[in-house]
Design an enzyme around this catalytic site. Structure first.
Site, PDB file in Angstrom:
ATOM      1  N   GLY A 100     -28.615  70.936  40.076  1.00 11.53           N
ATOM      2  CA  GLY A 100     -27.641  69.843  40.562  1.00 11.53           C
ATOM      3  C   GLY A 100     -27.565  68.850  39.234  1.00 11.53           C
ATOM      4  NE  ARG A 128     -28.696  69.576  45.506  1.00  8.63           N
ATOM      5  CZ  ARG A 128     -29.418  69.459  44.571  1.00  8.63           C
ATOM      6  NH1 ARG A 128     -29.930  70.080  43.732  1.00  8.63           N
ATOM      7  NH2 ARG A 128     -30.007  68.345  44.269  1.00  8.63           N
ATOM      8  CB  SER A 173     -27.701  59.812  42.625  1.00 15.50           C
ATOM      9  OG  SER A 173     -27.349  60.706  41.727  1.00 15.50           O
ATOM     10  CD  GLN A 175     -28.879  65.498  40.017  1.00 19.38           C
ATOM     11  OE1 GLN A 175     -28.290  65.844  40.968  1.00 19.38           O
ATOM     12  NE2 GLN A 175     -30.009  65.992  39.821  1.00 19.38           N
ATOM     13  CG  ASP A 324     -37.350  65.242  41.753  1.00 19.82           C
ATOM     14  OD1 ASP A 324     -36.615  65.257  42.833  1.00 19.82           O
ATOM     15  OD2 ASP A 324     -36.888  64.988  40.688  1.00 19.82           O
ATOM     16  CE  LYS A 351     -33.277  64.712  45.584  1.00 14.26           C
ATOM     17  NZ  LYS A 351     -32.454  64.171  44.675  1.00 14.26           N
ATOM     18  NE  ARG A 355     -37.163  69.435  47.124  1.00 11.42           N
ATOM     19  CZ  ARG A 355     -36.782  69.285  45.787  1.00 11.42           C
ATOM     20  NH1 ARG A 355     -37.044  67.922  45.243  1.00 11.42           N
ATOM     21  NH2 ARG A 355     -36.862  70.249  44.779  1.00 11.42           N
ATOM     22  NE  ARG A 397     -39.050  68.529  41.798  1.00  3.33           N
ATOM     23  CZ  ARG A 397     -39.119  68.609  40.476  1.00  3.33           C
ATOM     24  NH1 ARG A 397     -40.401  68.911  40.111  1.00  3.33           N
ATOM     25  NH2 ARG A 397     -38.205  68.386  39.448  1.00  3.33           N
TER      26      ARG A 397
HETATM   27  C1  S3P Z   1     -32.492  64.028  38.386  1.00  2.00           C
HETATM   28  C2  S3P Z   1     -32.174  63.054  39.223  1.00  2.00           C
HETATM   29  C3  S3P Z   1     -32.767  63.231  40.628  1.00  2.00           C
HETATM   30  C4  S3P Z   1     -33.839  64.219  40.981  1.00  2.00           C
HETATM   31  C5  S3P Z   1     -33.656  65.859  40.239  1.00  2.00           C
HETATM   32  C6  S3P Z   1     -33.376  65.433  38.839  1.00  2.00           C
HETATM   33  C7  S3P Z   1     -32.049  64.123  36.977  1.00  2.00           C
HETATM   34  O1  S3P Z   1     -31.758  63.640  41.592  1.00  2.00           O
HETATM   35  O2  S3P Z   1     -33.976  64.437  42.352  1.00  2.00           O
HETATM   36  O3  S3P Z   1     -34.495  66.453  40.475  1.00  2.00           O
HETATM   37  O4  S3P Z   1     -32.447  64.693  36.247  1.00  2.00           O
HETATM   38  O5  S3P Z   1     -31.164  63.085  36.964  1.00  2.00           O
HETATM   39  P1  S3P Z   1     -30.588  62.626  42.059  1.00  2.00           P
HETATM   40  O6  S3P Z   1     -30.081  61.837  40.959  1.00  2.00           O
HETATM   41  O7  S3P Z   1     -29.716  63.031  42.828  1.00  2.00           O
HETATM   42  O8  S3P Z   1     -31.282  61.687  43.075  1.00  2.00           O
END
Ligand code: S3P
Length: 437
Positions: A100, A128, A173, A175, A324, A351, A355, A397
């Site tokens: 992701g 996702r 988030s 991300q 996580d 995720k 989960r 995980r």
């Molecule tokens: C991550 C952000 C998280 C996390 C993922 C890694 C990242 O996701 O769960 O394992 O590296 O920015 P979200 O930003 O979608 O919550």
């Protein structure tokens, strides 16, 4: 080849370990060094499936990346950054695999580039949610379309000519936040982002170190488009991943008579909510030798089994900082006195697997009493776990969390779908074996 492992109760966990390098920082190092101007060095890069998805994607975009695998697992990358406008149109579809982070962060960079690109991923990633990045990127002016009314991968992007926006993120988030920060570098003007809860800030830290004009005030981030300015290359060293360390911290707390030292762990406060919770639960944890490495706090973690863990109530603002760690926290909860309740965690449904469902199902099979809610679950403690056959849903995980649960269960626990651990933690089972007595 069989994709399962059979694990049994161990007497104790003892020893010293250095978990693998941080996954989030490894992704970001490759991405940002690729669009910096000139040669960057990335030491202690995580060579795992997720981060290799990012590395291979940037090679497809024309970036030269040398891997020096050196001794053991310590990989040094030399990345010849192309500059913010130097990436080239990829000749084929970019496969983000299970990652992701690759898909969402890259979409921000690709949205800033005036060429055609297409992204896809594996069965899990293609389910996702991507609208969370597609919608704001469209608002910035990128042309994007994706499967199922612009909600899921595959997606195609034709970017360039972005304009800055003010964006209030509907979900916490890192991300999404990072995607928009990266697009913001390409945009005209200042992009302002507000997150509902504080999520991991590795992108912000790294960009600041590279000379970008980025300002963070609480939940508000402002990033100025680079225009003709450049991003400076970096020489960074990546610490061990706190999220990988968490499995062994939990193991040390629940396997009687255990004591371990986990070295060189990233302690960024946006990542360590798990420590706060387990301290409140009564865990013996000592943080030693705190230092700064390449702009990230790093320390050694000394932990010991003491028994007497107490249940916790977990919800609200702390959630993104332990997102996580949810699977392993559920395992810990089975051994605490009282009922642990986790709420406000609906993100866990989207995720690498659902989960909440995966943990509820597996823990029930092992004999724990679990109630499932839309946004979390509750787990009754002091459970006597028994071996069972566990479906990890090919989620790294989930596979690792149940491997730790197996260490205190009676009989045999079979974990199915274990090759998924290579997503973030190649060598997990070897490390577990090394510590087991
Ligand atoms: C991550 C952000 C998280 C996390 C993922 C890694 C990242 O996701 O769960 O394992 O590296 O920015 P979200 O930003 O979608 O919550």
């Amino acid at each position: 080849m069989s994709d399962s492992i059979s694990l049994k109760r161990v007497k104790k966990l003892r020893g010293k370990i250095v978990p693998p390098p941080d996954k989030s920082i490894s992704h970001r190092a490759v991405m940002l060094a690729s669009i910096a101007d000139g040669k960057s060095i990335v030491r202690n890069f995580l060579r795992a499936e997720d981060t290799m998805s990012t590395l291979n994607s940037f090679r497809k975009l024309g970036v030269k990346i040398e891997e020096n695998r050196g001794q053991g697992k310590n990989t040094k990358l030399t990345i010849y950054g192309k500059g913010i406008h130097g990436l080239k149109e990829p000749a084929s579809v970019i496969d983000c695999g299970n990652s992701g982070t690759t898909a969402r962060l890259m979409s921000g960079i690709l949205a800033g580039n005036p060429f055609f690109s297409a992204l896809t991923g594996d069965d899990s990633l293609r389910q996702r949610p991507m609208a969370r990045v597609i919608n704001p990127l469209k608002e910035m002016g990128a042309e994007i379309s994706a499967r199922n009314a612009d909600k899921y991968l595959p997606m195609k992007i034709k970017g360039g000519h972005l304009k800055a926006i003010n964006y209030k993120m509907p979900v916490a988030s890192a991300q999404v936040k990072s995607c928009l920060i990266l697009a913001g570098l390409y945009a005209k003007g200042t992009t302002a982002i507000t997150e509902p809860q504080k999520s991991r800030d590795h992108t912000e830290r790294m960009l600041k170190a590279m000379g970008a004009n980025i300002e963070v005030k609480g939940l508000n981030i402002r990033v100025q488009g680079l225009g003709n300015k450049k991003l400076n290359p970096v020489d960074i060293t990546i610490p061990s991943d706190f999220s990988s360390a968490a499995f062994f911290i939990a193991g040390a707390l629940i396997v009687p008579d255990s004591e371990i030292l986990i070295k060189n762990v990233g302690m960024n406060p946006t990542r360590t909510g798990f420590l706060k919770v387990i301290k409140e639960m009564g865990a013996y944890i000592k943080i030693e030798n705190i230092r700064d490495v390449s702009g990230e706090p790093v320390a050694d973690i000394h932990c010991r089994a003491t028994g007497n863990l107490k249940a916790a109530k977990i919800s609200g603002d702390i959630m993104p900082s332990l997102i996580d760690e949810f699977p392993i926290l559920c395992v810990l909860a089975t051994q605490a006195e009282g009922v642990t309740k986790i709420k406000g965690a609906e993100e866990l449904r989207v995720k690498e697997s659902d989960r909440i469902q995966a943990m509820a199902e597996g823990l029930r099979k092992m004999g724990a009493e679990v109630k499932e809610f839309k946004d979390g679950l509750s787990i009754k403690g002091n459970a006597k776990l028994k071996g069972a056959s566990i479906d990890s849903y090919k989620d790294h995980r989930i596979a690792m969390a149940f491997s730790i649960a197996a260490l205190i269960a009676s009989g045999k626990t079979i974990i199915n779908g274990i090759s998924s651990v290579n997503i973030s933690f190649p060598g997990f089972f070897e490390m577990l074996k090394k510590l087991s007595r």
